[in-house]
Design an enzyme around this catalytic site. Sequence first.
Site, PDB file in Angstrom:
ATOM      1  N   SER A 200     -16.472  29.645   8.857  1.00 16.54           N
ATOM      2  CA  SER A 200     -17.069  28.876   7.755  1.00 16.54           C
ATOM      3  C   SER A 200     -18.329  28.121   8.123  1.00 16.54           C
ATOM      4  O   SER A 200     -18.510  26.960   7.740  1.00 16.54           O
ATOM      5  CB  SER A 200     -16.058  27.870   7.208  1.00 16.54           C
TER       6      SER A 200
ATOM      7  N   SER B 279     -21.067  28.705   6.800  1.00 18.32           N
ATOM      8  CA  SER B 279     -21.802  28.479   5.545  1.00 18.32           C
ATOM      9  C   SER B 279     -21.274  27.242   4.821  1.00 18.32           C
ATOM     10  O   SER B 279     -22.066  26.404   4.372  1.00 18.32           O
ATOM     11  CB  SER B 279     -21.754  29.718   4.639  1.00 18.32           C
TER      12      SER B 279
ATOM     13  N   SER C 146     -34.407  24.856  11.214  1.00 16.63           N
ATOM     14  CA  SER C 146     -33.120  25.091  11.862  1.00 16.63           C
ATOM     15  C   SER C 146     -33.335  25.626  13.272  1.00 16.63           C
ATOM     16  O   SER C 146     -34.162  26.514  13.483  1.00 16.63           O
ATOM     17  CB  SER C 146     -32.300  26.108  11.053  1.00 16.63           C
TER      18      SER C 146
ATOM     19  N   GLY D 156     -16.566  33.875  11.028  1.00 21.54           N
ATOM     20  CA  GLY D 156     -15.351  33.714  10.228  1.00 21.54           C
ATOM     21  C   GLY D 156     -14.804  32.296  10.279  1.00 21.54           C
ATOM     22  O   GLY D 156     -13.660  32.044   9.922  1.00 21.54           O
TER      23      GLY D 156
ATOM     24  N   ASP E 196     -12.679  26.834   1.963  1.00 24.24           N
ATOM     25  CA  ASP E 196     -13.516  26.427   3.098  1.00 24.24           C
ATOM     26  C   ASP E 196     -14.106  25.044   2.883  1.00 24.24           C
ATOM     27  O   ASP E 196     -14.054  24.175   3.758  1.00 24.24           O
ATOM     28  CB  ASP E 196     -14.644  27.440   3.317  1.00 24.24           C
TER      29      ASP E 196
ATOM     30  N   GLY F  16     -21.319  33.859  10.878  1.00 24.67           N
ATOM     31  CA  GLY F  16     -20.620  35.150  10.768  1.00 24.67           C
ATOM     32  C   GLY F  16     -19.383  35.255  11.637  1.00 24.67           C
ATOM     33  O   GLY F  16     -18.794  36.318  11.756  1.00 24.67           O
TER      34      GLY F  16
HETATM   35  C1  GLA Z   1     -13.611  33.235   2.834  1.00 26.59           C
HETATM   36  C2  GLA Z   1     -13.794  32.470   1.540  1.00 26.59           C
HETATM   37  C3  GLA Z   1     -12.561  31.653   1.197  1.00 26.59           C
HETATM   38  C4  GLA Z   1     -11.297  32.495   1.255  1.00 26.59           C
HETATM   39  C5  GLA Z   1     -11.242  33.300   2.555  1.00 26.59           C
HETATM   40  C6  GLA Z   1     -10.082  34.262   2.583  1.00 26.59           C
HETATM   41  O1  GLA Z   1     -13.519  32.352   3.915  1.00 26.59           O
HETATM   42  O2  GLA Z   1     -14.907  31.626   1.635  1.00 26.59           O
HETATM   43  O3  GLA Z   1     -12.716  31.081  -0.070  1.00 26.59           O
HETATM   44  O4  GLA Z   1     -11.183  33.327   0.135  1.00 26.59           O
HETATM   45  O5  GLA Z   1     -12.441  34.038   2.767  1.00 26.59           O
HETATM   46  O6  GLA Z   1      -8.891  33.574   2.622  1.00 26.59           O
END
Ligand code: GLA
Length: 386
Positions: free
Chosen positions: A132, A134, A73, A130, A178, A128
């Site tokens: 997504s 991952s 990576s 927020g 996500d 990190g």
């Molecule tokens: C993270 C989780 C999701 C969801 C959000 C909050 O992103 O991966 O599944 O629960 O938090 O809405």
Amino acid sequence: MTPRDDGPDAGAAWLFAEQFGVRPSGVWRAPGRVNLIGEHTDYNDGFALPFAIGASVSVAAARRRDELMVLASRQEPGGAVTVALPGLELGSVSGWAAYPAGVAWALRSAGHRVGGVSLAIDADLPVGSGLSSSAALECAVALAMIDLHDIAVPRTELARLARLAENDFVGAPTGIMDQTAVLCGEAGHVLLLDCRTGATTQIAVDLAASGQAIMIIDTRARHELTDGGYAGRRAACEDAARLLGVRALRDIADAGALERLNDGLLRRRARHVVTENDRVLRTVGLLRTRQLAGIGPLLTASHASLRDDFEVSWPEADAAVQAAIGAGALGARMTGGGFGGSVIALTPADAVGAIIGAVTREFARRGWPRPVFSTARPSASARRRR
Ligand code: GLA
């Protein structure tokens, strides 16, 4: 031009050639997501309204003759990681490699015959933040693996397997939002997700036509969903549902019913979920009648609920929301699981500059690192690129 300048597809292909000495068989790319509204509702069988964004994770990949997954990576300079696929067990891989390894584990556990693969990863989606990263990594790897092995898996099933990788293999007890956004999003649409039935509905949003923009403000405070805060909120919701005698908090339509909960903390946690589900459905109603600007107050109310009742907001998010609204945003809220990450702001397009200025000044005044600003456009879901 350096390889990086051409975005994550080129960077991943370049790293693949450097690492493995040959060209990859293909490049797969998966976007991050913004959740417009409907936070911490997915694991309560409720409603969420996410969309895929432009920033993404790319994976250049090829099959191997052996039964190894070899991973490199550009964001993890520690060198390549090798994982033996046979006998892959829970807890056997840690760190970032657990996400791709978890995907291989989930696919194989479901009976899909995926074998050895070389993978090179690049991203313009910060870990990190927020947004997504991952789920994007899981879904890009999952698509690459099934395509390389000529296996057809419906996208909703692939989302379920990617989530399983994250829940069971990585150990983050997240919901399905996500992975569904990453795999099922459509350009120009937000995705209404009914997390009980699994039904998804595309809802058109034309930002340009309405003169609006959705800004992403990465507060640069970092979060981890494996550190207990997220799991604690989930457990509180399950406790509240059990005490109320319902299968999930989705089954409570009226916040008045929560008076039956004697524990004030549980009542507040549950109130967030019940009112948030209602806000999602009201947002959908406004979007369907093309009243985009009208959703601003619902976004801001969602933030207040996450801050005061659910307590997953963080100081930089609260400050960014307030500064953005003060500078002309129609509404703003944290997006994602919380405890760090990003804020979104819905704003008339001509107020974007003023909001950047106001939020930057507020962060400087408080001695915080300068946030990173971008605009979000509902984008296409994960796909093969080359
Ligand atoms: C993270 C989780 C999701 C969801 C959000 C909050 O992103 O991966 O599944 O629960 O938090 O809405």
